[in-house]
Design an enzyme around this catalytic site. Structure first.
Site, PDB file in Angstrom:
ATOM      1  CE  LYS A   4      49.572   4.463 131.717  1.00 41.91           C
ATOM      2  NZ  LYS A   4      50.497   4.166 132.809  1.00 41.91           N
TER       3      LYS A   4
HETATM    4  N1  PPE Z   1      55.869   5.649 134.712  1.00 38.15           N
HETATM    5  C1  PPE Z   1      55.115   4.536 134.768  1.00 38.15           C
HETATM    6  C2  PPE Z   1      55.753   3.217 134.665  1.00 38.15           C
HETATM    7  C3  PPE Z   1      53.728   4.680 134.934  1.00 38.15           C
HETATM    8  O1  PPE Z   1      52.979   3.584 134.993  1.00 38.15           O
HETATM    9  C4  PPE Z   1      53.147   5.958 135.044  1.00 38.15           C
HETATM   10  C5  PPE Z   1      51.674   6.126 135.223  1.00 38.15           C
HETATM   11  C6  PPE Z   1      53.990   7.080 134.984  1.00 38.15           C
HETATM   12  C7  PPE Z   1      55.348   6.883 134.798  1.00 38.15           C
HETATM   13  C8  PPE Z   1      53.454   8.484 135.070  1.00 38.15           C
HETATM   14  O2  PPE Z   1      52.750   8.836 133.909  1.00 38.15           O
HETATM   15  P1  PPE Z   1      51.560   9.896 133.949  1.00 38.15           P
HETATM   16  O3  PPE Z   1      50.425   9.235 134.636  1.00 38.15           O
HETATM   17  O4  PPE Z   1      51.281  10.174 132.518  1.00 38.15           O
HETATM   18  O5  PPE Z   1      52.030  11.080 134.691  1.00 38.15           O
HETATM   19  N2  PPE Z   1      51.001   5.072 135.863  1.00 38.15           N
HETATM   20  C9  PPE Z   1      49.572   4.895 135.703  1.00 38.15           C
HETATM   21  C10 PPE Z   1      49.152   3.526 136.200  1.00 38.15           C
HETATM   22  C11 PPE Z   1      49.169   3.369 137.658  1.00 38.15           C
HETATM   23  C12 PPE Z   1      48.752   2.002 138.098  1.00 38.15           C
HETATM   24  O6  PPE Z   1      49.524   1.414 138.828  1.00 38.15           O
HETATM   25  O7  PPE Z   1      47.683   1.507 137.721  1.00 38.15           O
HETATM   26  C13 PPE Z   1      48.788   6.018 136.352  1.00 38.15           C
HETATM   27  O8  PPE Z   1      49.316   6.716 137.201  1.00 38.15           O
HETATM   28  O9  PPE Z   1      47.632   6.183 135.987  1.00 38.15           O
END
Ligand code: PPE
Length: 305
Positions: free
Chosen positions: A159
């Site tokens: 991330k």
């Molecule tokens: N894929 C990506 C590319 C992603 O950024 C997120 C979270 C997820 C999947 C889902 O992961 P999780 O939050 O652990 O369920 N994206 C974060 C950033 C959002 C933003 O644009 O800023 C979030 O949801 O916090």
């Protein structure tokens, strides 16, 4: 999205006023994307604010940092405490939490190793990412012409801030086409994820989501929804999907900390339909868990006393 400010930000071990949490313009991460972050939510529950799966988020933060040869200088437990302190200092009943570790000021050039590591934790009130309406009505999405990076180029498993330049390309394109969100395919054409969400397909009551090996972030909401779905008796499969699987699905939904659990109403103008029964059931179960209304998932909550 306009930012709602609060009073304090945790920065390198200290709670500082929001306006003082600043960096130099020659901060390494600003030039070379050398940063990793997390997104966490704190929900209002009957027993006060509770942070959803805080430990899992901080463990992923540590793994992201490790993959970039970055020593955070704080343990997972230290960081968990710091999150709670920050929420308490700001007296927030519910919020979004953004831990960020970045290479700071002091050296230039691509090599990040000589630059000092800085860690901050910010939080602010943030409504559901794709809008309240989206939770019921669903969103229209389109397959992006941009591809997910392969596992050997800015790995999707990390991330990292740098990864989001690719997400930004896809998001801009989606917005220009009138979609609420983009879905990225990998170079082999398999479905990966949204710009900030994982994706699920429901077909004949089986729930499917792409495996991490296809190039997706190992989402914590994704994991939560898989656990909840299995507890509800559904078959959940981590299996490769192609774009036509989305077109013919009974239901499609996306998951993410910021976005929560959002139904997808159409993909490339193929109508999937408004929130389907499986999506709705999972969405409600997810919110019950996050809001401390389901004792089975109490372990997922960290209370902010
Ligand atoms: N894929 C990506 C590319 C992603 O950024 C997120 C979270 C997820 C999947 C889902 O992961 P999780 O939050 O652990 O369920 N994206 C974060 C950033 C959002 C933003 O644009 O800023 C979030 O949801 O916090």
């Amino acid at each position: 999205m306009a930012l709602e400010t609060v009073d304090y930000i945790w920065m390198d071990g200290k709670t500082v006023p929001w306006a003082d949490a600043t960096v130099h313009v020659l901060t390494h991460a600003l030039h070379y994307g050398s940063a990793v972050f997390e997104g966490i939510r704190c929900y209002a529950t009957a027993e006060g604010p509770a942070i959803f799966r805080l430990r899992e988020h901080m463990e992923r933060f540590e793994r992201s940092a490790k993959m970039l040869y970055m020593d955070l200088g704080y343990s997972v437990d230290d960081l968990m405490q710091a999150v709670k302190e920050t929420i308490r200092a700001n007296e927030l009943p519910a919020c979004y939490i953004r831990p960020l570790a970045f290479r700071g000021y002091g050296s230039m050039g691509v090599d990040p190793i000589p630059a000092p590591v800085q860690v901050i934790i910010a939080c602010w009130p943030w409504d559901t990412y794709l809008g309240q309406d989206a939770l019921q009505e669903g969103v229209d999405v389109g397959i992006s012409s941009w591809r997910q990076r392969g596992i050997n180029a800015t790995p999707p498993a990390i991330k990292s801030s740098a990864s989001y330049l690719n997400s930004a390309f896809a998001k801009i394109e989606a917005n220009k086409h009138g979609y609420a969100e983009a879905i990225l395919l990998n170079e082999e054409g398999r479905v990966c994820e949204g710009t900030g969400e994982n994706i699920f397909v429901v077909r004949d009551r089986a729930i499917m989501t792409p495996p991490v090996s296809d190039g997706v972030l190992e989402g914590i909401t994704r994991d939560s929804v898989m656990v909840i779905a299995r507890d509800l008796g559904y078959d959940v499969l981590e299996t490769s999907l192609v774009r036509t699987d989305l077109y013919i699905a009974d239901e499609v939904f996306m998951t993410g900390t910021a976005a929560e659990v959002v139904p997808v109403r159409s993909v490339d103008h193929h109508v999937i339909g408004r929130s389907g029964p499986v999506t709705l059931e999972l969405q409600q179960a997810f919110f019950r868990a996050a809001r401390g209304e389901d004792p089975r998932y109490e372990d997922w909550l960290d209370r902010v006393e």
